[in-house]
Scaffold this motif. Structure first.
Motif, PDB file in Angstrom:
ATOM      1  N   GLN A 211       0.840  -1.162   0.060  1.00  0.00           N
ATOM      2  CA  GLN A 211      -0.075  -0.028   0.320  1.00  0.00           C
ATOM      3  C   GLN A 211       0.934   1.244  -0.031  1.00  0.00           C
ATOM      4  O   GLN A 211       1.750   1.406   1.039  1.00  0.00           O
ATOM      5  CB  GLN A 211      -1.026  -0.251   1.165  1.00  0.00           C
ATOM      6  N   LYS A 213       1.062   5.126   0.531  1.00  0.00           N
ATOM      7  CA  LYS A 213       0.575   6.270   1.247  1.00  0.00           C
ATOM      8  C   LYS A 213       0.875   7.731   0.975  1.00  0.00           C
ATOM      9  O   LYS A 213       2.281   7.621   1.124  1.00  0.00           O
ATOM     10  CB  LYS A 213       0.447   5.938   2.834  1.00  0.00           C
ATOM     11  N   CYS A 214       0.190   8.182   0.770  1.00  0.00           N
ATOM     12  CA  CYS A 214       0.468   9.785   0.434  1.00  0.00           C
ATOM     13  C   CYS A 214       0.162  10.653   1.727  1.00  0.00           C
ATOM     14  O   CYS A 214      -0.987  10.578   2.222  1.00  0.00           O
ATOM     15  CB  CYS A 214      -0.303  10.402  -0.866  1.00  0.00           C
ATOM     16  N   ILE A 215       0.961  11.591   2.283  1.00  0.00           N
ATOM     17  CA  ILE A 215       0.708  12.544   3.030  1.00  0.00           C
ATOM     18  C   ILE A 215      -0.658  13.231   2.944  1.00  0.00           C
ATOM     19  O   ILE A 215      -1.112  13.618   3.875  1.00  0.00           O
ATOM     20  CB  ILE A 215       2.081  13.441   3.332  1.00  0.00           C
ATOM     21  N   GLY A 217      -3.330  11.899   2.371  1.00  0.00           N
ATOM     22  CA  GLY A 217      -4.309  11.376   2.961  1.00  0.00           C
ATOM     23  C   GLY A 217      -4.884   9.905   2.157  1.00  0.00           C
ATOM     24  O   GLY A 217      -5.280   9.209   2.823  1.00  0.00           O
ATOM     25  N   TRP A 218      -4.604   9.786   0.825  1.00  0.00           N
ATOM     26  CA  TRP A 218      -5.054   8.984   0.016  1.00  0.00           C
ATOM     27  C   TRP A 218      -4.115   7.761   0.188  1.00  0.00           C
ATOM     28  O   TRP A 218      -2.715   7.880   0.373  1.00  0.00           O
ATOM     29  CB  TRP A 218      -5.428   9.092  -1.364  1.00  0.00           C
ATOM     30  N   SER A 219      -4.393   6.739  -0.066  1.00  0.00           N
ATOM     31  CA  SER A 219      -3.541   5.526  -0.347  1.00  0.00           C
ATOM     32  C   SER A 219      -3.973   4.323  -1.431  1.00  0.00           C
ATOM     33  O   SER A 219      -5.148   4.575  -1.896  1.00  0.00           O
ATOM     34  CB  SER A 219      -3.510   4.641   1.125  1.00  0.00           C
ATOM     35  N   PRO A 297       7.956   1.170   1.677  1.00  0.00           N
ATOM     36  CA  PRO A 297       6.706   1.136   2.183  1.00  0.00           C
ATOM     37  C   PRO A 297       6.674   1.715   3.704  1.00  0.00           C
ATOM     38  O   PRO A 297       5.684   1.680   4.460  1.00  0.00           O
ATOM     39  CB  PRO A 297       6.488  -0.267   2.259  1.00  0.00           C
ATOM     40  N   TYR A 300       6.216   7.936   3.507  1.00  0.00           N
ATOM     41  CA  TYR A 300       5.111   8.371   2.688  1.00  0.00           C
ATOM     42  C   TYR A 300       5.685   8.639   1.403  1.00  0.00           C
ATOM     43  O   TYR A 300       6.687   8.515   1.247  1.00  0.00           O
ATOM     44  CB  TYR A 300       4.550   9.829   3.603  1.00  0.00           C
TER      45      TYR A 300
ATOM     46  N   THR B  54      -6.484  15.937   1.167  1.00  0.00           N
ATOM     47  CA  THR B  54      -6.866  15.041   0.475  1.00  0.00           C
ATOM     48  C   THR B  54      -7.946  15.297  -0.479  1.00  0.00           C
ATOM     49  O   THR B  54      -8.517  14.668  -1.311  1.00  0.00           O
ATOM     50  CB  THR B  54      -7.198  13.759   1.306  1.00  0.00           C
ATOM     51  N   GLU B 199      -7.466   2.620   5.681  1.00  0.00           N
ATOM     52  CA  GLU B 199      -8.336   3.555   5.367  1.00  0.00           C
ATOM     53  C   GLU B 199      -9.660   3.388   6.315  1.00  0.00           C
ATOM     54  O   GLU B 199     -10.169   4.192   6.535  1.00  0.00           O
ATOM     55  CB  GLU B 199      -8.951   3.229   3.692  1.00  0.00           C
ATOM     56  N   ARG B 202      -8.488   5.018   9.339  1.00  0.00           N
ATOM     57  CA  ARG B 202      -8.847   6.677   9.079  1.00  0.00           C
ATOM     58  C   ARG B 202     -10.247   7.028   9.350  1.00  0.00           C
ATOM     59  O   ARG B 202     -10.753   8.210   9.648  1.00  0.00           O
ATOM     60  CB  ARG B 202      -8.425   7.118   7.790  1.00  0.00           C
TER      61      ARG B 202
END
Lengths: 333, 256
Positions: A211, A213-215, A217-219, A297, A300, B54, B199, B202
């Motif tokens: 996975q 993960k972007c800072i 917020g999305w992954s 992984p 970020y 985001t 997710e 979160r």
């Protein structure tokens, strides 16, 4: 009971109650005065923290908190945990995010990896006395789908006709993005190795579904393929310090020097840190960092540099693009 | 002045009653309550500032985690642009991250100290729901909306308060756990997986935060309605009560 009998008793109660109320008022005055002082002190402390001198656009108290959290993470987790992996069927189509350092398409044949700080570098056939003399060549045409292309056209005005635009790694104007030039960029005349993609692909190929993960917020679950950075470091080991220890850091940079990232050597040696040549089962596209990008992984996305031009082993904490803009240097997950 | 204590100061106490000072909230609880108030506020604000990032390019990648909807039907994604703008949230991401990862320590230490104090002092006995608390809570809510006559005065907290205050402590613990799962999803991946993955963690963290906001709203309304005598208790520690009511201090002594 008549009124006259009741009255004195009520007066007694009222007199006693008045004492209770007076005692209450005394407590109230004291505690509210104290509370007000504490509130003023707390506001003052917060203002002091926020308006302190900044280090990389982050007031020093917050920056120090980042650094202390990083130290604590290193101590507790030892950076060795393996990230969960997923079945390949879970992998998603990689999302495009961030173009810093990738404004022009790089001609793949013109790519070399400048590797600096290798043990016994002169013994390698790829040794070059000045790696920054290497010329990268870029596509002459402006990418139509790129909203920033107008700006590119200006910066490329010296490129004539359909000739690829050539830039000497060490001599072109570097660091044209928001964070400015890197303090760790290589000085002209830096010796090292110039590795081709063939050199890198000689190492064992690894595939990984992890996975990302972007800072922001999305992954996303991404299917990566490439070589393990740990294998790369073993094949091209860092020069040891006089005391026999390895240098602590690794620095990476895009060929044009616009994007740059610093790492702990240990993070690069993590068994899931990959030098990536394929995403989603296909060769890397330009916008995802062709021909070589990083996946780690334990970090970020902003630490997973695309289109690596330079890898340098160093004992000085390297400069870092997003750290300068207020983010955490460590960025450990 | 026969009706002196019927002034605003003690309007919840019957007239002509003999009064006494009740030691309502121990000093430690008052400190930790008031430390938590600005710290939780900063945690929520900094969290929202971080989370905004985001939605930065939501036109390209609509947010999946904070969607309100069923199946393929989406009612709204949080938050609408007007809300971001009104609260001046956009483009404060690094302030958000900086504050969140500093004040998380104060939030955690204060919260753990609070729970430890409740346990060691015995004050938890006033706070933890009892068998009859649920029924009592329903009665409290009904009487609040004038659907039922007022209840007799409770000890320190009524059933609704016991449930609400215990829940909010559990929510605090939940925020710490889900927060850690988001903060270290690789190094602490067992925890993240246990919570349903990154997710989901979160999502849980976000809705716990919304829960704090809802708690805060109800709490403040209740405090305003309960009046000055009650509010002052959380600052000075004392509340003026009729001497005829059972004393909290006597009960505290009975625990030892």
């Amino acid at each position: 009971m008549s009124d006259s009998e009741n009255k004195p008793q009520a007066d007694d109660i009222d007199a006693e109650n008045a004492k209770v109320l007076a005692a209450s008022r005394k407590h109230t005055r004291r505690s509210f005065a104290f509370a007000a002082l504490a509130a003023v002190a707390a506001c003052g402390a917060y203002r002091w923290a926020v308006y302190s001198p900044a280090d990389g656009m982050q007031p020093l108290p917050r920056r120090r908190a980042f650094q202390m959290n990083a130290e604590l993470s290193r101590a507790i987790f030892d950076e060795r945990a393996l990230a969960p992996t997923y079945p390949i069927t879970h992998a998603e189509r990689p999302r495009v995010n961030g173009r810093v350092g990738l404004k022009q398409d790089l001609l793949p044949d013109s790519w070399r990896l400048q590797l600096v700080g290798v043990e016994n570098e002169k013994s390698f056939p790829q040794y070059a006395p000045d790696v920054t003399a290497w010329e990268y060549a870029y596509q002459p045409s402006v990418r139509k789908d790129d909203p920033d292309s107008a700006q590119d056209a200006m910066s490329k005005s010296n490129a004539t006709g359909n000739e690829p635009h050539r830039e000497r790694a060490g001599k072109s104007v570097r660091g044209l993005e928001e964070a400015g030039p890197s303090l760790s960029t290589l000085a002209v005349g830096t010796p090292g190795l110039l590795l081709s993609l063939t050199d890198i692909l000689r190492l064992p190929k690894y595939e990984l579904v992890t996975q990302f993960k972007c800072i922001e917020g999305w992954s996303q679950i991404i299917h990566w393929a490439g070589v393990r950075m740990a294998d790369f470091i073993e094949a091209y080991p860092p020069a040891r310090k006089p005391d026999g220890a390895f240098p602590r850091y690794v620095y990476m940079e895009t060929p044009n020097g616009d994007y740059y990232v610093g790492y702990d050597l240990e993070v690069c040696r993590h068994p899931q840190t990959l030098l990536v040549t394929e995403m989603a089962g296909e060769p890397l596209t330009q916008i995802h960092g062709a021909p070589l990008r990083l996946h780690a992984p334990t970090k970020y996305g902003y630490k997973q540099i695309k289109r690596i031009g330079v890898i340098a082993y160093t004992d000085m904490k390297p400069d870092d693009y997003w750290t300068k803009l207020g983010y955490d240097w460590y960025a450990g997950l | 002045m026969p009706d002196d204590h019927e002034s605003d100061e003690v309007r919840d106490v019957p007239p002509h009653a003999t009064l006494r000072l009740e030691r309502k909230h121990p000093l430690a609880i008052r400190w930790m309550h008031w430390i938590n108030f600005p710290v939780l506020f900063i945690m929520i604000l900094s969290g929202i500032r971080t989370y905004w990032n985001t939605t930065d390019n939501a036109h390209l990648y609509p947010h999946a985690v904070y969607r309100i909807g069923v199946g393929s039907f989406t009612l709204t994604r949080l938050f609408p642009a007007s809300v971001w703008k009104a609260l001046d949230i956009p483009w404060h991401v690094t302030q958000g991250l900086g504050d969140h990862f500093f004040f998380m320590w104060i939030f955690a230490i204060n919260g753990i100290a609070y729970v430890a104090f409740l346990g060691l002092s015995g004050e938890w006995r006033f706070l933890v729901p009892r068998r009859e608390s649920l029924k009592e809570a329903v009665q409290v809510i009904l009487s609040f909306f004038y659907l039922r006559r007022k209840l007799a005065t409770q000890k320190k907290y009524n059933g609704a308060q016991r449930i609400a205050y215990t829940s909010v402590i559990a929510m605090g613990a939940g925020s710490l756990i889900t927060g850690l799962a988001i903060y270290k999803p690789t190094q602490a991946h067992y925890l993240t997986t246990l919570l349903g993955g990154y997710e989901w963690a979160r999502w849980e963290h976000f809705w716990l935060t919304m829960g704090f906001c809802a708690f805060f709203l109800v709490h403040v309304i209740q405090v305003v309605i309960a009046g000055w005598n009650n509010f002052r208790g959380m600052v000075s520690g004392f509340e003026i009560r009729p001497a005829s009511e059972p004393s909290l201090d006597v009960e505290r002594k009975s625990w030892r």
